[in-house]
Motif scaffolding. Structure first.
Motif, PDB file in Angstrom:
ATOM      1  N   LEU A   1       0.754  -1.277   0.098  1.00 27.31           N
ATOM      2  CA  LEU A   1       0.040  -0.149  -0.149  1.00 27.31           C
ATOM      3  C   LEU A   1       0.940   1.285  -0.058  1.00 27.31           C
ATOM      4  O   LEU A   1       0.317   2.360  -0.433  1.00 27.31           O
ATOM      5  CB  LEU A   1      -0.984   0.107   1.235  1.00 27.31           C
TER       6      LEU A   1
ATOM      7  N   LEU B   1      -2.103  -7.284   3.019  1.00 26.55           N
ATOM      8  CA  LEU B   1      -1.545  -6.075   2.557  1.00 26.55           C
ATOM      9  C   LEU B   1      -0.273  -5.768   3.397  1.00 26.55           C
ATOM     10  O   LEU B   1      -0.028  -5.758   4.570  1.00 26.55           O
ATOM     11  CB  LEU B   1      -2.706  -5.031   3.271  1.00 26.55           C
TER      12      LEU B   1
ATOM     13  N   PRO C   1       1.868  -0.379   6.253  1.00 25.02           N
ATOM     14  CA  PRO C   1       0.490  -0.149   5.378  1.00 25.02           C
ATOM     15  C   PRO C   1      -0.464   0.547   6.254  1.00 25.02           C
ATOM     16  O   PRO C   1      -1.374   1.197   5.651  1.00 25.02           O
ATOM     17  CB  PRO C   1      -0.095  -1.673   5.221  1.00 25.02           C
TER      18      PRO C   1
ATOM     19  N   MET D   1      -2.749  -8.803   6.864  1.00 26.74           N
ATOM     20  CA  MET D   1      -1.849  -7.616   7.080  1.00 26.74           C
ATOM     21  C   MET D   1      -0.553  -7.992   7.703  1.00 26.74           C
ATOM     22  O   MET D   1      -0.726  -8.506   8.835  1.00 26.74           O
ATOM     23  CB  MET D   1      -2.605  -6.274   7.466  1.00 26.74           C
TER      24      MET D   1
END
Length: 372
Positions: free
Chosen positions: A42, A90, A95, A122
C-alpha cells in the motif's frame, strides 16, 4: 521529505501468443503452480528504519502521483479474485501509514471468488494498531502479522533507528486482546544482533498467544549490504530452540512459507521461513503488486510487469465519449488486459529464486518498495 520517483529497470512489455486460459480460470505458471495469494504493498513509507531494510537517511520515496489509488487496487484485486486468488495480504513499507487503509480492507474483504469470500491479512510493525485495530476488524481484516525482531529496548532503538519499542508492544497487546487468530509475530534472525534472543522471543510470543516466525535474513536491503555470513540459518535457529523446547514437525505445510513445529507437545508452535537455506519455491503460490502498480512473480525478481500503462490508457480515453456503452466496453477491455498481464507475469515465473546460484543478482528495489 518530497516524493522522488524511483528508477528501476523495467522488463519490456512482452508480446506473447494468447495463453490458453481465460479470465476466471486459475492462474497457473508453466511449472504447474496454482497461484492463490496476492501481496499488495500500500505504500513504501515506514515509521521505522530497520537496518536490514532501509538506509538511515536519503530514502527515495515513490512519487505520490505514482501510487495506486484505492479504486485501482480494488479493481486489480477483483480481477485476481475472479481467477482464484483467495488471500490478499496488505503490506508496505508500513500499511497503516496509508490514510485510507481501512477502506482498502473493507472493499477487498467484500470480494468473492469461485470458492467464496476472500481472506484479508496484513503485515505491520504494530505502532498504529491500538487506535486502528477495531476499525480494521470491523472492515473485515482476517489475519495479522506483526514484525518485532527484539524485545530489548536499546537493541530495538539501534536496529530500527527509532525508540518505539513501547508503541510496538502496546500494539501487540491490542492484537492479543482481539479476535484475530492465528496471531503471528515475525522476527528476522541476525548474527550478533538478536541471535541470543531466539528462545526469549518465542517465550514472549507464547505469553501473547502468538506464533513466532523466524525469517532468515534475505538480500533485500536498499543498501545492498547483505552478507551471507551474518545470516542465522534455519538449522542454527532450530538448534537454539531445541536446547529449550521439544520440537515436533507440523505436517501439511502446503504452500505456506513457514515450516512449523509444536513446542513441548503444543498447543504453541514456532515457524521458520528459510528462504535462503531451504527454499520453498516448488510450492510457491504468491504474486506481488507494488504500491506503484508493478507486478512481481517473485520476491527476488529483477523484472516487473507494469500495470500503469493499462490503467492510464483507460483514463486517457474516458473523455473521448460520454456514451455508457463505450465506457462499459472500455472498462471490460481494461479488465481483460489486467487479467492478461497477471497471467503473463505468472506464466514467466522461474522455477526458483536462485539465491544460492553464483549468478544471483539482488533486486534493485529494497524490501520497503517491493512489499513484505
Amino acid at each position: 521529505m518530497t516524493g522522488v520517483p524511483v528508477t528501476i529497470a523495467r522488463r519490456p512489455r512482452l508480446v506473447e501468443p494468447q495463453l490458453e486460459p481465460s479470465p476466471g480460470d486459475p492462474i497457473v505458471d508453466k511449472h504447474g503452480r496454482v497461484h492463490r495469494d496476492l501481496r499488495i504493498s500500500l505504500t513504501d513509507k515506514c515509521s521505522l528504519r530497520c537496518t536490514y531494510c532501509m538506509p538511515a537517511e536519503g530514502v527515495e520515496w515513490l512519487a505520490k502521483a505514482s501510487i495506486l489509488s484505492t479504486e485501482q487496487i480494488v479493481r486489480i484485486a477483483r480481477i485476481a479474485a475472479a481467477s482464484g486468488i483467495t488471500t490478499f495480504r496488505l503490506t508496505g513499507g508500513e500499511p497503516l501509514l496509508r490514510p485510507d487503509v481501512v477502506e482498502v480492507v473493507r472493499r477487498i474483504s467484500e470480494l468473492r471468488g469461485p470458492d467464496g469470500p476472500v481472506q484479508v491479512a496484513m503485515t505491520t510493525n504494530g505502532i498504529r494498531l491500538p487506535q486502528m485495530l477495531p476499525d480494521l476488524i470491523d472492515a473485515g481484516l482476517d489475519r495479522l502479522n506483526i514484525s518485532i525482531d527484539t524485545i530489548r529496548r536499546e537493541r530495538f532503538a539501534a536496529l530500527t533507528r527509532r525508540d518505539k519499542l513501547d508503541e510496538v508492544l502496546i500494539g501487540i497487546r491490542a492484537a492479543q486482546n482481539s479476535s484475530l487468530r492465528p496471531l503471528k509475530l515475525n522476527a528476522v534472525a541476525m548474527r550478533g544482533v538478536n541471535d541470543d534472543e531466539i528462545v526469549e522471543l518465542v517465550e514472549f510470543a507464547m505469553e501473547h498467544d502468538a506464533q513466532l516466525r523466524f525469517i532468515e535474513q534475505m538480500p533485500l536491503d536498499a543498501g545492498h549490504t547483505w552478507d551471507r555470513a551474518q545470516m542465522v540459518t534455519r538449522e542454527e535457529i532450530l538448534e537454539s530452540l531445541s536446547a529449550r523446547f521439544t520440537l515436533e514437525p507440523v505436517p501439511g505445510r502446503g504452500g505456506a512459507p513457514a515450516e512449523r513445529w509444536t513446542l513441548d507437545g503444543g498447543p504453541h508452535t514456532v515457524g521458520v521461513i528459510a528462504s535462503v537455506t531451504a527454499p520453498f519455491c516448488g510450492n510457491c503460490d504468491r504474486l506481488r503488486l507494488t504500491a506503484d502498480g508493478q507486478l512481481r512473480n517473485c520476491l527476488f525478481s529483477t523484472s516487473e510487469y507494469d500495470l500503469m500503462p493499462i490503467l492510464r490508457a483507460e483514463a486517457a480515453g474516458s473523455g473521448d465519449s460520454g456514451a455508457a456503452a463505450d465506457s462499459a466496453a472500455s472498462a471490460a477491455a481494461t479488465d481483460l488486459a489486467i487479467d492478461g498481464l497477471l497471467r503473463s507475469c505468472i506464466h514467466n515465473k522461474l522455477p526458483g529464486h536462485a539465491i544460492n546460484d553464483p549468478s544471483f543478482l539482488q533486486p534493485a528495489r529494497g524490501m520497503n518498495a517491493i512489499g513484505g
